[in-house]
Write a protein that holds these residues in place. Structure first.
Motif, PDB file in Angstrom:
ATOM      1  N   ASP A   1       1.746   5.401   6.613  1.00 40.71           N
ATOM      2  CA  ASP A   1       0.961   6.592   6.092  1.00 40.71           C
ATOM      3  C   ASP A   1       1.753   7.852   6.521  1.00 40.71           C
ATOM      4  O   ASP A   1       1.820   8.979   5.693  1.00 40.71           O
ATOM      5  CB  ASP A   1      -0.634   6.620   6.640  1.00 40.71           C
ATOM      6  CG  ASP A   1      -1.366   5.875   6.113  1.00 40.71           C
ATOM      7  OD1 ASP A   1      -1.154   5.212   4.910  1.00 40.71           O
ATOM      8  OD2 ASP A   1      -2.344   5.638   6.360  1.00 40.71           O
TER       9      ASP A   1
ATOM     10  N   ASN B   1       0.951  -1.274   0.036  1.00 39.47           N
ATOM     11  CA  ASN B   1       0.033   0.022   0.006  1.00 39.47           C
ATOM     12  C   ASN B   1       0.912   1.310  -0.066  1.00 39.47           C
ATOM     13  O   ASN B   1       0.622   2.378  -0.782  1.00 39.47           O
ATOM     14  CB  ASN B   1      -1.004  -0.062   1.217  1.00 39.47           C
ATOM     15  CG  ASN B   1      -1.832   1.200   1.206  1.00 39.47           C
ATOM     16  OD1 ASN B   1      -2.796   1.299   0.196  1.00 39.47           O
ATOM     17  ND2 ASN B   1      -1.593   2.212   2.058  1.00 39.47           N
TER      18      ASN B   1
ATOM     19  N   TYR C   1       4.830   8.501   4.153  1.00 35.18           N
ATOM     20  CA  TYR C   1       4.291   8.909   2.667  1.00 35.18           C
ATOM     21  C   TYR C   1       3.820  10.469   2.778  1.00 35.18           C
ATOM     22  O   TYR C   1       4.187  11.371   2.025  1.00 35.18           O
ATOM     23  CB  TYR C   1       2.969   8.295   2.326  1.00 35.18           C
ATOM     24  CG  TYR C   1       1.909   8.830   1.076  1.00 35.18           C
ATOM     25  CD1 TYR C   1       2.602   8.646  -0.161  1.00 35.18           C
ATOM     26  CD2 TYR C   1       0.997   9.493   1.645  1.00 35.18           C
ATOM     27  CE1 TYR C   1       2.001   9.567  -1.056  1.00 35.18           C
ATOM     28  CE2 TYR C   1       0.400  10.057   0.525  1.00 35.18           C
ATOM     29  CZ  TYR C   1       0.562  10.019  -0.795  1.00 35.18           C
ATOM     30  OH  TYR C   1       0.017  10.750  -1.550  1.00 35.18           O
TER      31      TYR C   1
ATOM     32  N   GLN D   1       1.024   4.285  -2.755  1.00 34.44           N
ATOM     33  CA  GLN D   1       0.803   5.689  -2.362  1.00 34.44           C
ATOM     34  C   GLN D   1       1.969   6.387  -3.004  1.00 34.44           C
ATOM     35  O   GLN D   1       1.994   7.411  -3.676  1.00 34.44           O
ATOM     36  CB  GLN D   1       0.926   5.892  -1.024  1.00 34.44           C
ATOM     37  CG  GLN D   1      -0.162   5.392  -0.261  1.00 34.44           C
ATOM     38  CD  GLN D   1      -0.132   5.348   1.342  1.00 34.44           C
ATOM     39  OE1 GLN D   1       0.500   5.042   1.800  1.00 34.44           O
ATOM     40  NE2 GLN D   1      -1.240   6.254   1.799  1.00 34.44           N
TER      41      GLN D   1
ATOM     42  N   GLU E   1       1.800   6.879  -6.683  1.00 30.83           N
ATOM     43  CA  GLU E   1       0.904   8.066  -7.374  1.00 30.83           C
ATOM     44  C   GLU E   1       1.609   9.222  -7.495  1.00 30.83           C
ATOM     45  O   GLU E   1       0.952  10.052  -8.011  1.00 30.83           O
ATOM     46  CB  GLU E   1      -0.382   7.849  -6.352  1.00 30.83           C
ATOM     47  CG  GLU E   1      -1.282   6.897  -6.491  1.00 30.83           C
ATOM     48  CD  GLU E   1      -2.471   7.075  -5.516  1.00 30.83           C
ATOM     49  OE1 GLU E   1      -3.769   6.802  -6.286  1.00 30.83           O
ATOM     50  OE2 GLU E   1      -2.439   7.344  -4.469  1.00 30.83           O
TER      51      GLU E   1
END
Length: 283
Positions: A253, A148, A256, A152, A155
């Motif tokens: 998260d 994941n 990122y 991220q 992207e």
């Protein structure tokens, strides 16, 4: 002995160190979110006094002091709260299960934040930005969170390598050099492949960002940077890894978001532009 007890028992303190100890003991929870200069100003001592006290406590830095404080609070508060390992009982209704899991999630996020060292996060973010290649080494269910994170980063145009098989992990480590940075996820350093990978990375002088628990981990000595997970769960004796999974997701998260925030407008426009390109292809 927790850090508050250890601090209370210190002797041979200078007057300023004694003042600082008194301030920390009275404001220990607030210390976690303060910078060294803010602590010094609030206690009316110098920043040098803080570092002298840290040395007398046998700690490596202020970040470690904050982590020790956070760990102490968790230990003290955990005994009166929900059981992390068995948050659901056979007699619970579905709604009670949801409430119990909600408590676990809330405590987990609070603990993950408490274990975060602001100065270390800045250093890790800088190192990720400098690296030409970012590799993530983990195993089992944690691979989903690594993938994941890879998605991220992709992207915003940043390619992240997540080798999965044991042989490919060792090969990836062997191919690494100083231009790589390795994010290694290891709750307690038990996996044999992870141990081998970390030693190869060490030999190749690759900077390692270790995501680990507060429990003893033999891999810590190889890591240049350390990020800590909520650590209340038992490694084996539990219903599921409710807390650890959420904590790991929040750390990825965070990494990122730190990377994204360094060049916010550029990354935002890159992401939006690519989605527009993809949508045109679908029309």
């Amino acid at each position: 002995m927790n850090i508050l007890t250890k601090m209370s028992g210190l002797d041979n303190l200078t007057n300023n160190e004694a003042v600082l100890v008194k301030y920390i003991l009275s404001n220990s929870k607030e210390i976690i979110n303060k910078k060294p200069s803010e602590i010094a100003n609030a206690a009316f001592v110098s920043v040098a006094t803080i570092y002298r006290l840290v040395n007398k406590l046998g700690l490596s830095g202020i970040g470690e002091l904050k982590i020790e404080l956070a760990s102490t609070f968790r230990t003290i508060e955990k005994e009166t709260e929900i059981d992390y390992d068995y948050p659901i009982l056979e007699s619970d209704t579905p709604f009670q299960i949801m409430q119990n899991l909600s408590k676990i999630y809330n405590y987990t996020i609070d603990e993950t934040v408490a274990f975060s060292d602001p100065e270390e996060l800045v250093k890790v973010g800088k190192r990720l930005l400098e690296a030409k290649v970012i590799d993530v080494y983990t195993a089992s269910a944690n691979l989903f969170f690594a993938q994941n994170f890879k998605f991220q980063m992709q992207e915003i145009g940043v390619l992240v390598n997540v080798p999965e098989e044991d042989y490919v992990q060792r090969l990836s480590a062997a191919n690494s050099d100083k231009e790589h940075v390795a994010i290694v996820v290891s709750y307690g350093g038990r996996g044999q492949t992870t141990k081998e990978v970390v030693k190869i990375l060490r030999d190749n002088e690759v900077d390692i960002v270790l995501i680990t628990s507060m429990q003893e981990n033999p891999l810590i000595k190889y890591a240049k940077h350390k990020l800590y997970l909520a650590s209340a769960e038992n490694h084996y004796n539990k219903v599921s890894s409710f807390s650890t999974r959420l904590s790991l997701l929040s750390v990825f998260d965070l990494l990122y978001s730190i990377y994204f925030n360094h060049d916010y407008e550029k990354n935002l426009q890159y992401k939006i532009s690519n989605y527009q390109k993809m949508n045109k292809e679908l029309i």
